[in-house]
Enzyme design. Structure first.
Site, PDB file in Angstrom:
ATOM      1  N   MET A   1       0.851  -1.204   0.000  1.00 23.21           N
ATOM      2  CA  MET A   1       0.000   0.000   0.000  1.00 23.21           C
ATOM      3  C   MET A   1       0.883   1.249   0.000  1.00 23.21           C
ATOM      4  SD  MET A   1      -3.484  -0.894   1.998  1.00 23.21           S
ATOM      5  CE  MET A   1      -2.940  -0.505   3.646  1.00 23.21           C
TER       6      MET A   1
ATOM      7  N   ALA B   1       4.127   3.847   1.046  1.00 23.91           N
ATOM      8  CA  ALA B   1       4.820   4.308   2.254  1.00 23.91           C
ATOM      9  C   ALA B   1       5.909   3.293   2.613  1.00 23.91           C
ATOM     10  CB  ALA B   1       3.843   4.519   3.419  1.00 23.91           C
TER      11      ALA B   1
ATOM     12  N   GLY C   1      11.318  -2.810   5.575  1.00 22.81           N
ATOM     13  CA  GLY C   1      10.585  -4.082   5.598  1.00 22.81           C
ATOM     14  C   GLY C   1      10.055  -4.429   4.209  1.00 22.81           C
ATOM     15  N   HIS C   2       9.510  -3.435   3.501  1.00 28.93           N
ATOM     16  CA  HIS C   2       9.033  -3.686   2.131  1.00 28.93           C
ATOM     17  C   HIS C   2      10.204  -4.036   1.211  1.00 28.93           C
ATOM     18  CE1 HIS C   2       5.836  -0.841   3.645  1.00 28.93           C
ATOM     19  NE2 HIS C   2       5.088  -1.800   3.158  1.00 28.93           N
TER      20      HIS C   2
ATOM     21  N   SER D   1       7.332  -0.622  10.799  1.00 29.66           N
ATOM     22  CA  SER D   1       5.937  -0.467  10.398  1.00 29.66           C
ATOM     23  C   SER D   1       5.735   0.976   9.978  1.00 29.66           C
ATOM     24  CB  SER D   1       5.029  -0.789  11.588  1.00 29.66           C
ATOM     25  OG  SER D   1       3.719  -0.309  11.333  1.00 29.66           O
TER      26      SER D   1
HETATM   27  O1  PAF Z   1       0.086  -5.549   3.576  1.00 30.32           O
HETATM   28  C1  PAF Z   1      -0.385  -4.676   2.805  1.00 30.32           C
HETATM   29  O2  PAF Z   1       0.274  -3.704   2.464  1.00 30.32           O
HETATM   30  C2  PAF Z   1      -1.796  -4.833   2.294  1.00 30.32           C
HETATM   31  O3  PAF Z   1      -2.635  -5.378   3.251  1.00 30.32           O
HETATM   32  C3  PAF Z   1      -1.883  -5.631   0.977  1.00 30.32           C
HETATM   33  C4  PAF Z   1      -1.433  -7.061   1.150  1.00 30.32           C
HETATM   34  C5  PAF Z   1      -1.033  -4.948  -0.099  1.00 30.32           C
HETATM   35  C6  PAF Z   1      -3.337  -5.668   0.484  1.00 30.32           C
HETATM   36  O4  PAF Z   1      -3.845  -4.390   0.305  1.00 30.32           O
END
Ligand code: PAF
Length: 280
Positions: free
Chosen positions: A30, A32, A36-37, A185
């Site tokens: 989503m 931001a 972690g991403h 987070s």
């Molecule tokens: O973890 C997230 O960022 C969201 O819940 C996801 C998996 C992209 C679904 O909108």
């Protein structure tokens, strides 16, 4: 890295990637983005020839009391991070593209989505399951990477993919933590200095409670201790401290199989979640 906002141009780009050979790994987000991403992107790169990321702030997973409009949106910075990391394509549709007039489907994953955050945030996992199924239908990845930080989300998605034969390999990526143990987070940005200092009680509690469970101490007593510890450490309220089966998330009163210790609590106005593995 190209950014796609409509399905026909995404599909053309995916066809070109497939023609190039190798697997496609997806990293749904989503936005931001934080380290972690980026760990998800690194894992995806290690497992596939091409990585496709998505950024879509999904309205259907926000409850009426959760501020969708306040969710951080900074696509230009996110896109630069993804491009730098070697992502091939970014799927960034708008709400009307994802949910056109007449959209009528909602997926409910019974059982695993219903306790814990599912109980605290009614409808949240229906929104997650539906958008993830739709993202998979659009991108048709071979693999998709999700963080263990959102462990219940990961368990819901595994169940969804198995039940609907979606044919996507789901990879859970270990939580990335600050040096003092706080899980990364997007919500950590909402903590003031005093809340940030107190927030480490959450991972501290999980580690101590996990040791107690593994040492054979009484599970309900440890969970009650965990709740007290968080409240005594300055958390305003605790939604749950729970020991659960690692796959089904059914609550456990004894550690007799691979398990997960999970907690959710509010500090100030920020709700934090975290979890660790606890194996017999
Ligand atoms: O973890 C997230 O960022 C969201 O819940 C996801 C998996 C992209 C679904 O909108």
């Amino acid at each position: 890295m190209q950014i796609f906002r409509d399905l026909p141009s995404l599909e053309a780009a995916l066809a070109a990637l497939r023609a190039d050979g190798g697997r496609i790994a997806m990293v749904p987000t989503m936005g931001a983005l934080h380290a972690g991403h980026m760990a998800l992107v690194e894992e995806a790169k290690a497992r596939a020839a091409h990585v496709v990321a998505s950024i879509f702030v999904n309205p259907t997973q926000f409850g009426p009391n959760e501020d969708l409009s306040a969710y951080p949106r900074r696509e230009a910075i996110d896109a630069a991070m993804l491009a730098e990391a070697g992502v091939a394509a970014l799927w960034a549709p708008d709400v009307a593209t994802m949910y056109p007039s007449g959209f009528a489907t909602s997926i409910h994953v019974a059982g695993v989505s219903e306790g814990l955050d599912g109980a605290a945030r009614p409808g949240h996992f229906d929104g997650v399951a539906t958008v993830v199924a739709k993202l998979f239908g659009q991108v048709r990845p071979d693999i998709a990477c999700f963080g263990e930080k959102d462990y219940q989300q990961l368990a819901v998605i595994r169940r969804l993919v198995a039940d609907l034969d979606l044919g996507v390999e789901i990879v859970g990526v270990p939580t990335v933590r600050e040096p003092d143990g706080l899980a990364l987070s997007s919500r950590n940005a909402y903590l003031d200095a005093s809340e940030r200092a107190r927030a480490i009680a959450l991972p501290e509690m999980l580690v101590a409670a996990g040791e107690g469970v593994k040492a054979g101490e009484d599970v309900p007593a440890i969970l009650a201790w965990g709740t007290r510890y968080l409240l005594d450490s300055g958390f305003a309220s605790v939604d749950y401290v729970a020991l659960c089966d690692a796959a089904s998330l059914a609550p456990l009163a004894v550690l007799d199989r691979p398990a997960r210790l999970l907690a959710a609590a509010r500090i100030g106005r920020t709700r934090l979640i975290d979890n660790i593995a606890v194996n017999p």
